[in-house]
Design an enzyme around this catalytic site. Sequence first.
Site, PDB file in Angstrom:
ATOM      1  N   CYS A  57      -7.295  -1.640   9.399  1.00 48.62           N
ATOM      2  CA  CYS A  57      -6.023  -2.338   8.919  1.00 48.62           C
ATOM      3  C   CYS A  57      -5.005  -1.401   9.215  1.00 48.62           C
ATOM      4  O   CYS A  57      -3.968  -1.976   9.331  1.00 48.62           O
ATOM      5  CB  CYS A  57      -6.283  -2.916   7.637  1.00 48.62           C
ATOM      6  SG  CYS A  57      -7.542  -4.126   7.497  1.00 48.62           S
TER       7      CYS A  57
ATOM      8  N   ASP B  87      -3.836   1.247   7.075  1.00 47.22           N
ATOM      9  CA  ASP B  87      -3.117   1.515   5.902  1.00 47.22           C
ATOM     10  C   ASP B  87      -4.437   1.899   4.976  1.00 47.22           C
ATOM     11  O   ASP B  87      -5.336   1.068   4.651  1.00 47.22           O
ATOM     12  CB  ASP B  87      -2.281   0.581   5.105  1.00 47.22           C
ATOM     13  CG  ASP B  87      -1.174   0.156   6.283  1.00 47.22           C
ATOM     14  OD1 ASP B  87      -0.205   0.949   5.985  1.00 47.22           O
ATOM     15  OD2 ASP B  87      -1.235  -0.606   6.604  1.00 47.22           O
TER      16      ASP B  87
ATOM     17  N   CYS C 278       2.479  -4.691   2.384  1.00 52.10           N
ATOM     18  CA  CYS C 278       2.350  -3.203   1.907  1.00 52.10           C
ATOM     19  C   CYS C 278       2.411  -3.246   0.548  1.00 52.10           C
ATOM     20  O   CYS C 278       1.729  -2.441  -0.383  1.00 52.10           O
ATOM     21  CB  CYS C 278       3.273  -2.361   2.449  1.00 52.10           C
ATOM     22  SG  CYS C 278       3.275  -2.473   4.325  1.00 52.10           S
TER      23      CYS C 278
ATOM     24  N   CYS D 112       2.367   3.309   7.384  1.00 54.86           N
ATOM     25  CA  CYS D 112       3.564   3.263   7.706  1.00 54.86           C
ATOM     26  C   CYS D 112       4.720   3.490   6.909  1.00 54.86           C
ATOM     27  O   CYS D 112       4.340   4.082   5.668  1.00 54.86           O
ATOM     28  CB  CYS D 112       3.824   1.870   8.425  1.00 54.86           C
ATOM     29  SG  CYS D 112       4.052   0.517   7.309  1.00 54.86           S
TER      30      CYS D 112
END
Lengths: 399, 146
Positions: free
Chosen positions: B35, B37, B104, B60
Amino acid sequence: MGNEKNTIRKVYMDNMATTRVLPEVLDAMLPYFRDVYGNPQSIHSWGDEAREAIESAREQVAALVGGDAEEIIFTSSGSEANNLAVKGLAQGQITKGKHIIISAIEHFSVLHAARTLEKAGFEITEVPVDKYGFVDPDEVARNIKKETILVSVMHANGEVGTIEPIADIARKVKEAGALFHTDAVASAGSIPVDVNKLGVDALSLAGNEFYGPKGSGALWVRKRVRVIPLMDGGVQEGGRRPGTENVAAIVGMGKAAEVALKDIPARGEKLSRMRDRLIKGLPAAIDHVFLTGHPTERLPQHASFCVEFIEGEGMLLWLDRDGIAVSSGSACTSKALKASHVLIAMGIPHEKAQGSLLFGLGVDNNEADIDYVLEKLPPIVNRLRQMSPLYAKFMKEKR
Amino acid sequence: MPAYSDKVMDHFMNPRNVGEIKDADGIGEVGNPVCGDMMTFYIKVKDNRLEDVKFQTFGCGAAVAVSSITSEMAKGKTLEEAVKITPALVAKELEGLPKNKYHCSNLGAQALQEAIRNYAKKKGIKIEGLQEKGEGDEEGEECEVC
């Protein structure tokens, strides 16, 4: 941020995304906004002047790919040229069959065009690539059947730079009697492209990839090959691409093609020298970095890597702070939030694909830019690795 | 570049509480490399409070900023207060996230919860407001990508 940002060195190395228009290209375009503004289809001197301009550009673009002027269809972009090729050639052959072969690493404008056809009842076969991104001509041949009407494999891949053995693939496709299209958006203007040497039936290119303007593209289609237009309208481009011609963009693309044809050898030499310094220098400056694509059978302006244990967007953000522009194929940097299908197709594991970095060098770059990148990137990588759980795990296991 | 707020950029460029707590009382890991992360949260608990919070993140700019601000928000809070840190609160504290990076903020809150759950399980205690594992924080087919 703030003022400091305006004074830092600026190094644009994202030339696979787009290039900067050359001064002579801009100069060639400018008269076609205010001075020569007629519709090329009009029957008066205004129209004549505009028509002469696009016909002259047609010759320049045809010369770049070794084809005839009348075989060039101007489009709005490389993506449109690819759509026109895949959909237009397939629809034109529909009475012969409905099977199409593409490679697993095609640009989305080919890949998604094929998927659209699949929904409309065509059968699509995706041939795999090896670890360098090469398509095996024999693998293509093995997948051809009686119903195969079209094969589309790109000339060079924009993400990993690998140049495909198009002449070999085309020969096998032609022996089997299907049409062959190649997406040369990444290669045309950068390396010699000759439609007859390659033996293709159709070839896409984009002006903004070789220092021409955005909004300029073309599809070369061999005489007597039927193309069904994507849009209905007037007689422009032989009825294959209706809509009033974007005269200035076409003129710009023509000029850029003329310059490219002359400059390909010198550009190639300069760019590949810088490219090879990056290919040698980055893995020497940073541990656990590997090149993606083939080391030598690659575009002269193209250096691409995976930096292990970290993710691409973080690197891009930090590099941008240092005035360096590059790209990545990580999930986070893509709008689709998926890691590059090209890297995955080459067998690169997801966590490594997330750390992809792509340097697209251009004629404005110089050796000092390479030094600057080699100086700035290692501390950025180090910084991001210091907070990476993957790196921590790796270091623990190493001990 | 994604349109990040100044606060996101600040937490990305200068992340607070990066690292590992060697003798952590609780560890929470979320995400996976497919994915894009991964976050690991470490907590140190004293007198029912989060005495220390540290993290490691692969991801990120938004993922790093979310981890950083979540650790800051959690530090010093009681366990009951800390489990109330929601993705929405994390995003708000960061002065917003781009739409496609909103996920996130889920990961940050999840990683913290996971660390607290790990602590609660080890101690055999119940924490008010702490969700049972498996309530919407398992990675399914759909990636929670930053």
